[in-house]
Each structure stands twice: as structure tokens, then as C-alpha cells.
Enzyme design. Structure first.
Site, PDB file in Angstrom:
ATOM      1  N   GLU A  82      -2.952  -3.247  -3.990  1.00 29.84           N
ATOM      2  CA  GLU A  82      -4.317  -2.756  -4.194  1.00 29.84           C
ATOM      3  C   GLU A  82      -4.921  -3.227  -5.514  1.00 29.84           C
ATOM      4  OE1 GLU A  82      -6.271  -1.359  -2.186  1.00 29.84           O
ATOM      5  OE2 GLU A  82      -4.975  -0.663  -0.573  1.00 29.84           O
ATOM      6  N   GLU A 113      19.802  -0.821  -0.385  1.00 27.18           N
ATOM      7  CA  GLU A 113      19.542   0.018  -1.560  1.00 27.18           C
ATOM      8  C   GLU A 113      20.809   0.315  -2.357  1.00 27.18           C
ATOM      9  OE1 GLU A 113      19.624   4.666  -0.738  1.00 27.18           O
ATOM     10  OE2 GLU A 113      17.938   3.706   0.271  1.00 27.18           O
TER      11      GLU A 113
END
Length: 294
Positions: A82, A113
Site C-alpha cells: 500500500e 516458519e
């Protein structure tokens, strides 16, 4: 270890969640979400320090790099993405990394992860330097991928920060500036995409937005470096020119065209009564700050 984390405990208020009416479930979710801004407020001093370091990185040509796994990684990528249209920055200035790469955006990548080495590989691919700021994001506060990334960043002398949703988080010990937003047990036990995810998103909003203000991407409360890449943003850009200068929309549209679609240049042209070329020079001398260019 996991069962001791507040984010993994059962919420005493929702033990009969499956027996509640829809409205009751929504009411309690809303009540739990209301707790998030309060706990963020307690962390404002350290968030301030993080923003100061990010601004310093930007001024030295460095970058803001988010690193996380699962929901945390996706939120970092969302915030980074964004920044490009909102503030007109390069996609390389704010970057989001997720354990497992792009595939992990839409599906789980088994074991990703849990690898500290994978984080090091991902950061090496970005040619991480001491001028960068790395923010590790993990609701649990213990994700190995994030720990590995923070440790590697510190080895290189980069500034490090962490965002976790538990007190005394493991990643806090691996970051220069640990942010601990203790959101407590979730409505749905262990589902940290809920309150924890909301808290992380709010903190990321704060870090990126206030950092961009600190490098001249905002005039008044207007995002004057917006990239007008569609009709909606073009209309918004023209409206910002009109609101910042007091001209009507017709005049704003003319200056939008003559400034080559660059809002802050148009504002300087109007308020300083100068040519496009002079407005560009003024903004360059002012390091992009409209107030200093006027």
C-alpha cells in the site's frame, strides 16, 4: 511453551461460543476488539522510537523491511504494497517478506516458519545493509523465521524492531526496539488472525504512515505523493490540489495536467506562483517537503 502464551489461552468470556446467537457472538467479538487500541497506546513510546529509526533509514537511502510468517507475514506484505500508491515510493523502499515466499500468501507452506536459515536467505537476496530497518512480526513472539531474520539483521548493523502480542516475547530479546501489544486470549482459541492480527495491522499503519510523513510525503493531512493510477485516485488528486490551494476543481484539473499528475508539484506551482520547472527545483531543494518549498 505455547500453552503459556496469553494468545494461546482459552478466553473465559467465550467458553460457550458455539451456543451463542449470531448477535451475541458478534457483540463479544466487537467487545474484544475494543481492547486493542488501549494496549497499543501503552506501546506508543517504543513505536515512536521505531518510527524515528525508520525515518533515519529512509534519509540514508535505507529501507523498511517487514518479516513474518502466516498472518503476520501477510500483514507486512499488505502494508508494504500500500505504500507504493499511497506515498509514491519505489516498491523497494518498503518490503514485506513472508516465510515460504509468494506461495505462502494463499496457502500454508509446511515448515517454512520454523527455519531461521530461510530468513537469512531471504534477507541476503535483498542485499540487506546497515542502513535498513527490519521489523519482525510474530503474534506468538517466538517464530524461528523471525528470530533468524532479526539476528542476521543485527549482525549487519541494521536497526531491528519486533511486534509481538505477548509479554516477554522471545523475539523481543532479538530486537533493538521490541513492541509488545498484549492482546490476550482470542475469541476463538489460538486464532491470532483476530485480535492479534488487528493489533499488528494498526501498529504497521502507524509505523509506515508516520515514517512517510517524516520524509515529506504528506502536506497538511494530504497524501501529496499519491500515484493517480486509476480514475478514483485521479479525482482524489485533483481534489487535494483544490483543497490545499483554494482553487476550484476546474483550475485544479489544469494544474494537475501541467504538473504531469504530481500533486505536490501542482500545489507549489499554485501557492508559490511559479512554473513547473521552478516548483520541481524547489521541492528537490526542500527534500520533498511542500512547506519548505513554498
Amino acid at each position: 511453551m505455547l500453552d503459556k502464551l496469553a494468545t494461546e489461552r482459552r478466553n473465559e468470556q467465550t467458553m460457550h461460543l458455539d451456543e451463542m446467537s449470531i448477535e451475541e457472538r458478534l457483540t463479544i467479538m466487537n467487545a474484544e476488539d475494543h481492547k486493542v487500541p488501549q494496549v497499543i497506546q501503552e506501546q506508543l513510546p517504543v513505536i515512536t522510537q521505531v518510527v524515528e529509526r525508520v525515518i533515519a533509514s529512509f534519509r540514508k537511502g535505507g529501507r523498511l523491511i517487514y518479516i513474518g510468517a502466516g498472518t503476520s507475514g501477510r500483514l507486512g506484505i499488505l502494508d508494504a504494497a500500500e505504500c507504493v500508491p499511497t506515498f509514491g515510493v519505489s516498491p523497494n523502499q518498503v518490503i514485506g517478506l513472508i516465510a515460504g515466499g509468494e506461495r505462502a500468501l494463499i496457502q500454508a507452506v509446511e515448515g517454512a516458519e520454523d527455519s531461521k536459515e530461510l530468513a537469512v536467505t531471504d534477507l541476503k537476496a535483498l542485499h540487506l545493509t546497515a542502513e535498513d530497518t527490519v521489523v519482525g512480526i510474530a503474534a506468538s513472539g517466538r517464530t524461528p523465521y523471525v528470530v533468524g531474520g532479526l539476528d542476521y539483521a543485527r549482525e549487519l548493523g541494521a536497526t531491528t524492531a519486533s511486534i509481538s502480542c505477548n509479554r516477554d516475547a522471545v523475539i523481543s530479546r532479538h530486537a533493538d526496539y521490541p513492541i509488545e501489544v498484549e492482546t490476550g486470549p482470542e475469541v476463538l482459541t489460538g486464532s491470532t488472525r483476530l485480535k492479534a492480527g488487528t493489533a499488528q495491522k494498526l501498529v504497521l499503519n502507524m509505523i509506515s504512515t508516520t515514517s512517510m510523513i517524516g520524509v515529506g510525503k504528506v502536506y497538511q493531512n494530504l497524501m501529496v505523493d499519491v500515484q493517480p493510477t486509476n480514475e478514483k485516485l485521479e479525482v482524489r488528486a485533483k481534489r487535494m490540489i483544490a483543497e490545499a490551494t483554494g482553487v476550484d476543481m476546474e483550475m485544479a484539473a489544469r494544474y494537475f495536467a501541467s504538473s504531469k499528475g504530481h500533486v505536490k508539484t501542482a500545489i507549489v506551482m499554485i501557492l508559490a506562483d511559479v512554473s513547473y520547472e521552478e516548483a520541481v527545483k524547489r521541492l528537490e531543494r526542500a527534500n520533498g517537503f511542500v512547506r519548505e518549498a513554498l
